[in-house]
Design an enzyme around this catalytic site. Structure first.
Site, mmCIF file in Angstrom:
data_model
loop_
_atom_site.group_PDB
_atom_site.id
_atom_site.type_symbol
_atom_site.label_atom_id
_atom_site.label_comp_id
_atom_site.label_asym_id
_atom_site.label_seq_id
_atom_site.Cartn_x
_atom_site.Cartn_y
_atom_site.Cartn_z
ATOM 1 C CD GLU A 178 36.905 15.498 -29.792
ATOM 2 O OE1 GLU A 178 36.227 14.828 -30.586
ATOM 3 O OE2 GLU A 178 36.431 16.380 -29.074
ATOM 4 C CE LYS A 215 34.117 19.320 -30.263
ATOM 5 N NZ LYS A 215 34.209 17.858 -30.339
ATOM 6 N NE ARG A 271 8.023 16.853 -31.607
ATOM 7 C CZ ARG A 271 9.250 17.317 -31.379
ATOM 8 N NH1 ARG A 271 10.188 17.196 -32.291
ATOM 9 N NH2 ARG A 271 9.538 17.908 -30.240
ATOM 10 C CG HIS A 330 30.924 8.158 -24.919
ATOM 11 N ND1 HIS A 330 30.765 9.510 -24.839
ATOM 12 C CD2 HIS A 330 32.030 7.964 -25.683
ATOM 13 C CE1 HIS A 330 31.723 10.103 -25.520
ATOM 14 N NE2 HIS A 330 32.504 9.193 -26.052
ATOM 15 C CE LYS A 370 28.900 15.573 -23.181
ATOM 16 N NZ LYS A 370 28.963 15.563 -24.468
ATOM 17 C CE LYS A 397 38.703 10.258 -30.982
ATOM 18 N NZ LYS A 397 38.348 11.075 -29.831
ATOM 19 C CG ASP A 439 31.287 18.709 -25.921
ATOM 20 O OD1 ASP A 439 30.206 18.107 -25.921
ATOM 21 O OD2 ASP A 439 32.214 18.455 -26.720
ATOM 22 C CG HIS A 479 33.401 12.728 -21.645
ATOM 23 N ND1 HIS A 479 32.302 11.948 -21.366
ATOM 24 C CD2 HIS A 479 33.123 13.329 -22.828
ATOM 25 C CE1 HIS A 479 31.427 12.073 -22.347
ATOM 26 N NE2 HIS A 479 31.896 12.896 -23.244
HETATM 27 C C1 BG6 Z 1 31.242 13.733 -26.732
HETATM 28 C C2 BG6 Z 1 31.374 15.197 -27.047
HETATM 29 O O1 BG6 Z 1 30.646 13.557 -25.479
HETATM 30 O O2 BG6 Z 1 32.536 13.137 -26.728
HETATM 31 C C3 BG6 Z 1 32.037 15.390 -28.385
HETATM 32 O O3 BG6 Z 1 30.077 15.781 -27.071
HETATM 33 C C4 BG6 Z 1 33.361 14.667 -28.430
HETATM 34 O O4 BG6 Z 1 32.224 16.768 -28.672
HETATM 35 C C5 BG6 Z 1 33.190 13.224 -27.981
HETATM 36 O O5 BG6 Z 1 33.817 14.694 -29.768
HETATM 37 C C6 BG6 Z 1 34.542 12.553 -27.836
HETATM 38 O O6 BG6 Z 1 34.343 11.190 -27.598
HETATM 39 P P1 BG6 Z 1 35.429 10.113 -28.018
HETATM 40 O O7 BG6 Z 1 34.882 8.820 -27.528
HETATM 41 O O8 BG6 Z 1 35.544 10.192 -29.529
HETATM 42 O O9 BG6 Z 1 36.710 10.513 -27.355
#
Ligand code: BG6
Length: 513
Positions: free
Chosen positions: A241, A365, A66, A203, A173, A370, A260, A265
């Site tokens: 995480e 989370k 925009r 991803h 997503k 992690k 999420d 994933h």
């Molecule tokens: C994302 C989520 O798709 O994946 C996030 O929306 C999450 O909340 C993230 O933190 C985790 O991805 P990765 O690659 O850091 O494990």
């Protein structure tokens, strides 16, 4: 430790990281071009591909959003973000920036898309780019239907015959927020685009170790005979995480951990771990096998939900020795929010291979660390001939596919402890990617952008998979929303811990090794 010998490459040269095939000239239009995703992920990935000569030549990269701004302001802005993230070679940046353009757009105005079409035609003529176009929707999902429909009306989704003049749309997503909305989104996108033109990003699929799951399983003979209910006791798929909700409370409050992380994933990791071998390693066949896994998922037993579902939300605690606030105190979160930030699901796949093998899916989370991994826990030995000599239990074998922080495969087994005394010692045999293979310079976004330019759907979701995954998760979500209304089942866990108390035993088991 394991050493590596030279690699065998796929037909399109996958071992040569940046030379995957026929890169035809094209234009990439990034809707949301002035936003964060474009600046922090997409442009750095395109720049990285460019400096490795892995972009089509010629190519136009057009930011569209925009905000009204000139090409020069657009480039300066991107440059500012780029130098924060990578080392930029001035000469290469100058060459790359010649490929960057900007076109302001009003998302809900049809004329704006006609102007965009003219603009792209003009670039094609000026730069000898073909009419191949990728439309990347780096915008909030509420705009997907609007942009998808307008692209169709402006004739920008039309393709030529035999793969000429392709038009592809890339979405991230969430693909809907339940089964109905996913179907509605599909209907709108499919009004303008065919399935082969739609690229739905996950991803996780672009992570090297995730891609390796199929290689490990199906390019070796030793694992597959054991990969079933006769030898495997349970499987754990864990992604924890340390991060909290960060600045995304608006989105996360609506989504929670199930939408999420689980619907997308974790379901992909589950499918790769549990699927049957496809007859060929091509996207359609792989997708077919994944879809069979989703179809075979046994609906979660809600009556017995305490055994199958644990939900949690982080409270205040410590991360890396620093105090952090609880979820309810995060900015943008309602003070009595019932959104789960942790879940553990025990799911079963109702087929011959996996009957009665529990799969524990865990994500949370603000946890202690992690970590992303798949744990294959084998059964105990059926009979211990050592039971009269040894008083200790014999630990069952375990195979861990580590995705993060260590990209590794490790197998644990028992050996004799050296010495006169009869005792066992569990040991692990580790394959660590980084110790034997030079680190790939391809990040997840480079992978998906490259595959989209090549038209390869391997790393993307197919619509039937999306719907089946929602079919499984939607009743769970509905149940959670109902039971959370009664505040029955949400357990609070301190930030920096291993999650809610009720899940500790299983988590401890899965986190080992
Ligand atoms: C994302 C989520 O798709 O994946 C996030 O929306 C999450 O909340 C993230 O933190 C985790 O991805 P990765 O690659 O850091 O494990």
């Amino acid at each position: 430790m394991i050493s590596a010998s030279s690699a065998a490459c796929s037909a399109y040269g996958a071992c040569d990281l940046f030379a995957k095939g026929d890169l035809r000239p094209c234009s990439i239009v990034i809707f949301g071009g002035s936003g964060d995703l474009a600046a922090r992920k997409l442009i750095p990935a395109l720049y990285n591909l460019f400096i490795h000569d892995a972009l089509p030549d010629p190519i136009n990269i057009v930011g569209a959003s925009r905000t009204v701004m000139s090409d020069e302001v657009f480039k300066d802005r991107l440059y500012g973000f780029l130098i924060e993230q990578v080392e930029v070679d001035q000469q290469r940046w100058l060459e790359f920036s010649k490929k960057l353009f900007y076109q302001a757009i009003t998302y809900d105005n049809g004329d704006s898309y006609l102007e965009l079409a003219d603009f792209l035609d003009g670039l094609d003529q000026k730069n000898n780019t073909l009419k191949n176009r990728m439309f990347y929707l780096a915008v909030p999902p509420s705009l997907y239907p609007v942009i998808g429909a307008h692209l169709g009306q402006a004739g920008l989704a039309v393709e030529g015959k035999d793969g000429e003049d392709w038009a592809r749309i890339v979405v991230e997503k969430p693909f809907g927020r339940d089964l109905d909305s996913a179907r509605e989104l599909e209907r709108i996108l499919h009004d303008s685009f065919n399935e082969h033109q739609i690229f739905r990003i996950d991803h996780y699929l672009a992570k090297e170790t995730v891609q390796n799951i199929l290689m490990l399983r199906f390019a070796n003979t030793i694992f597959e005979p054991l990969w079933n209910r006769s030898f495997i006791d349970h499987v754990g798929i864990v992604t924890t995480e340390k991060l909290g909700v960060e600045h995304r409370a608006g989105y996360y409050e609506q989504s929670g951990v199930l939408r999420d992380m689980f619907q997308n994933h974790l379901m992909q990791l589950l499918a790769l771990t549990a699927m049957e071998p496809p007859s060929h390693f091509v996207a359609e066949r792989v997708q077919d096998e994944k879809v069979k896994v989703f179809r075979a998922l046994k609906p979660l037993n809600i009556d017995n939900h305490h055994d199958n579902l644990i939900l949690g939300q982080y409270a205040a605690g410590m991360i890396d020795n620093q105090p952090v606030c609880g979820y309810r105190d995060e900015s943008g979160v309602t003070p009595d929010s019932l959104t789960p930030t942790f879940a553990m699901l025990r799911v079963y796949i109702d087929n011959w291979r996996w009957r009665n093998v529990p799969f524990y899916l865990v994500s949370g989370k603000r946890m202690e660390r992690k970590e992303t991994k798949i744990v294959i826990q084998f059964k105990n030995v059926p009979h211990s001939m050592f039971r009269n000599v040894l008083d200790e239990n014999i630990l069952a074998n375990r195979l861990i596919l580590g995705v993060y922080p260590e990209e590794k495969i490790s197998l644990s087994f028992q050996t004799k402890n050296p010495g006169a005394k009869e005792c066992l010692r569990p040991v692990t045999m580790d394959f660590k990617y980084n110790s034997v293979i030079s680190k790939t310079e391809l990040g997840a976004y480079e992978m998906v952008l490259l595959d989209c330019i090549l038209g390869d759907h391997m790393l993307f979701w197919r619509q039937d998979g999306v719907e089946l995954s929602w079919s499984f998760i939607t009743p769970v979500l509905q149940f959670c929303e109902n039971c959370l209304m009664n505040k029955d089942d949400l357990q609070f866990y301190p930030a920096g811990s291993l999650g809610p108390e009720k899940s500790q035993e299983m988590i401890n088991l899965l986190m080992k090794g």
